[in-house]
Design a protein around this motif. Sequence first.
Motif, PDB file in Angstrom:
ATOM      1  N   UNK A 153      -0.702  14.627  -1.146  1.00 10.12           N
ATOM      2  CA  UNK A 153      -0.272  14.129   0.156  1.00 10.12           C
ATOM      3  C   UNK A 153      -1.507  13.763   0.952  1.00 10.12           C
ATOM      4  N   UNK A 154      -1.393  12.726   1.771  1.00  4.73           N
ATOM      5  CA  UNK A 154      -2.530  12.371   2.602  1.00  4.73           C
ATOM      6  C   UNK A 154      -2.090  11.534   3.790  1.00  4.73           C
ATOM      7  N   UNK A 155      -3.042  11.327   4.685  1.00  2.00           N
ATOM      8  CA  UNK A 155      -2.797  10.486   5.850  1.00  2.00           C
ATOM      9  C   UNK A 155      -4.030   9.655   6.121  1.00  2.00           C
ATOM     10  N   UNK A 156      -3.838   8.579   6.878  1.00  2.00           N
ATOM     11  CA  UNK A 156      -4.930   7.718   7.307  1.00  2.00           C
ATOM     12  C   UNK A 156      -4.997   7.737   8.817  1.00  2.00           C
ATOM     13  N   UNK A 157      -6.206   7.654   9.348  1.00  2.00           N
ATOM     14  CA  UNK A 157      -6.373   7.594  10.797  1.00  2.00           C
ATOM     15  C   UNK A 157      -7.109   6.318  11.177  1.00  2.00           C
ATOM     16  N   UNK A 158      -7.008   5.976  12.448  1.00  2.00           N
ATOM     17  CA  UNK A 158      -7.822   4.888  12.982  1.00  2.00           C
ATOM     18  C   UNK A 158      -9.201   5.467  13.315  1.00  2.00           C
ATOM     19  N   UNK A 159     -10.135   4.650  13.771  1.00  2.00           N
ATOM     20  CA  UNK A 159     -11.482   5.169  14.068  1.00  2.00           C
ATOM     21  C   UNK A 159     -11.516   6.271  15.123  1.00  2.00           C
ATOM     22  N   UNK A 160     -10.507   6.347  15.961  1.00  2.00           N
ATOM     23  CA  UNK A 160     -10.464   7.398  16.983  1.00  2.00           C
ATOM     24  C   UNK A 160      -9.870   8.699  16.454  1.00  2.00           C
ATOM     25  N   UNK A 161      -9.422   8.694  15.198  1.00  2.00           N
ATOM     26  CA  UNK A 161      -8.868   9.906  14.608  1.00  2.00           C
ATOM     27  C   UNK A 161      -7.375  10.069  14.803  1.00  2.00           C
ATOM     28  N   UNK A 162      -6.682   9.026  15.228  1.00  2.00           N
ATOM     29  CA  UNK A 162      -5.235   9.074  15.421  1.00  2.00           C
ATOM     30  C   UNK A 162      -4.551   8.653  14.128  1.00  2.00           C
TER      31      UNK A 162
ATOM     32  N   UNK B 119       0.836  -1.195   0.000  1.00  2.00           N
ATOM     33  CA  UNK B 119       0.000   0.000   0.000  1.00  2.00           C
ATOM     34  C   UNK B 119       0.875   1.250   0.000  1.00  2.00           C
ATOM     35  N   UNK B 120       1.835   1.307   0.897  1.00  2.00           N
ATOM     36  CA  UNK B 120       2.722   2.468   1.002  1.00  2.00           C
ATOM     37  C   UNK B 120       3.498   2.675  -0.293  1.00  2.00           C
ATOM     38  N   UNK B 121       4.014   1.604  -0.865  1.00  2.00           N
ATOM     39  CA  UNK B 121       4.772   1.726  -2.109  1.00  2.00           C
ATOM     40  C   UNK B 121       3.906   2.323  -3.219  1.00  2.00           C
ATOM     41  N   UNK B 122       2.640   1.943  -3.247  1.00  2.00           N
ATOM     42  CA  UNK B 122       1.733   2.471  -4.267  1.00  2.00           C
ATOM     43  C   UNK B 122       1.377   3.931  -4.000  1.00  2.00           C
ATOM     44  N   UNK B 123       0.869   4.241  -2.829  1.00  2.00           N
ATOM     45  CA  UNK B 123       0.370   5.600  -2.576  1.00  2.00           C
ATOM     46  C   UNK B 123       1.473   6.639  -2.575  1.00  2.00           C
ATOM     47  N   UNK B 124       2.673   6.245  -2.273  1.00  2.00           N
ATOM     48  CA  UNK B 124       3.761   7.219  -2.267  1.00  2.00           C
ATOM     49  C   UNK B 124       4.170   7.635  -3.683  1.00  2.00           C
ATOM     50  N   UNK B 125       3.630   6.958  -4.701  1.00  2.00           N
ATOM     51  CA  UNK B 125       3.877   7.358  -6.088  1.00  2.00           C
ATOM     52  C   UNK B 125       2.806   8.305  -6.606  1.00  2.00           C
TER      53      UNK B 125
END
Length: 81
Positions: free
Chosen positions: A14-23, A4-10
């Motif tokens: 820019x973006x980020x993912x959080x867990x259900x608590x928003x972390x 996943x990281x190898x794909x999205x970094x291409x």
Amino acid sequence: MEQFAAYVETLPGAFFLTDPAGTIVYATPSLKERVEFDVPEMVGKKPGVLWGGHMSRSFYDQLWYTIRTKQQSFAGEVKNI
């Protein structure tokens, strides 16, 4: 996660993912250029603690409604100034 990281970094942007608590659990290295935090500084923290307070309450309400209630991903433009 490595594939996943190898794909999205291409991808552009820019973006980020959080867990259900928003972390934050994952952030692209390109996000550093936009928020001036290194990825290790971001992971484990909530975005609002790092760079929050610039968006309207309605923006956050819509974001969390989309994620928690509709159980869909949210995409939006965030102001960091």
